[in-house]
Design a protein around this motif. Sequence first.
Motif, short mmCIF file in Angstrom:
data_model
loop_
_atom_site.label_atom_id
_atom_site.label_comp_id
_atom_site.label_asym_id
_atom_site.label_seq_id
_atom_site.Cartn_x
_atom_site.Cartn_y
_atom_site.Cartn_z
N GLN A 206 0.90 -1.42 -0.03
CA GLN A 206 0.04 -0.10 -0.07
C GLN A 206 0.69 1.18 -0.13
O GLN A 206 0.56 2.26 -0.43
CB GLN A 206 -0.94 0.02 1.35
N LEU B 115 -1.65 -6.31 1.66
CA LEU B 115 -1.88 -6.66 -0.12
C LEU B 115 -0.47 -7.57 -0.15
O LEU B 115 0.40 -7.10 -0.07
CB LEU B 115 -1.87 -5.18 -0.64
N SER B 116 -0.72 -8.86 -0.73
CA SER B 116 0.61 -9.60 -0.89
C SER B 116 1.17 -9.00 -2.24
O SER B 116 0.70 -8.36 -2.88
CB SER B 116 -0.20 -10.99 -1.22
N GLU C 102 -0.72 -9.84 -5.50
CA GLU C 102 -1.99 -9.00 -5.51
C GLU C 102 -1.42 -7.52 -5.92
O GLU C 102 -2.27 -6.82 -6.76
CB GLU C 102 -2.50 -8.83 -4.07
N LEU C 103 -0.40 -7.20 -5.54
CA LEU C 103 0.24 -5.60 -5.99
C LEU C 103 0.61 -5.81 -7.20
O LEU C 103 0.54 -5.03 -8.20
CB LEU C 103 1.54 -5.38 -5.19
N ARG D 189 -2.65 -5.54 -9.08
CA ARG D 189 -2.92 -3.97 -9.16
C ARG D 189 -2.38 -3.14 -9.88
O ARG D 189 -2.88 -2.22 -10.83
CB ARG D 189 -2.94 -3.40 -7.72
#
Length: 212
Positions: A36, A60-61, A64-65, A68
């Motif tokens: 984040q 946020l793993s 996952e980043l 994103r």
Amino acid sequence: MPGYVHIVDDDASFRTAIERRLKKAGYEVATYPSAQHLLDSLPSENELACILLDVRIPGLSGPELQGRLSEIGSILPIVFLTGYADVQTTVRAIKAGAEDVLTKPVSSEELLAAVERALAHHEVMRGQRTQLDVVRAHIAKLTPREREVFELVIRGKTNKQVANVLGTTERTIKAHRHRVMEKLQVQSLAELVSLAERAGILRDLSGNGQTN
């Protein structure tokens, strides 16, 4: 190769150690304790850069980043760092576009080689994006009628067929087609189709069910 390396890892001592190694090698470094934090201060795409990203971080793993960043159109190469390497994680990360997956503890030689590859890839990607921006700028200069002619021609329509579709004469279509070629700075139909492919126009038309 000079460049910027963004380190995302919740382990402060690890971040410090990697930062020290990279700065010693001549790189600019920024560190983030979470995914984040990086999202809140998105790195510039204008600088030659890459991301060193831990797989398992709170919140946020890493993967996952990665997802994103892909969603927002980032082209910054990602090198994953993990203390729990497994084939499934590695394959999934590479398929999603990761540059490499390194297992902790990582040697300086392995780390620097991966960073160098990632930065070289970013340089290529930036060049391609610049070319693509130029192509899209040229396409944006087409008039609405020229855009219609352009889209019909790249789908394989002859001048006569385009004229029938648009309710005009073949001679008028030839004139429009000539202006399209001039504005897009291409000399042949093959170049025109290639340009449309690079700009994603053909893909968009296909997605709208307009391939015929």
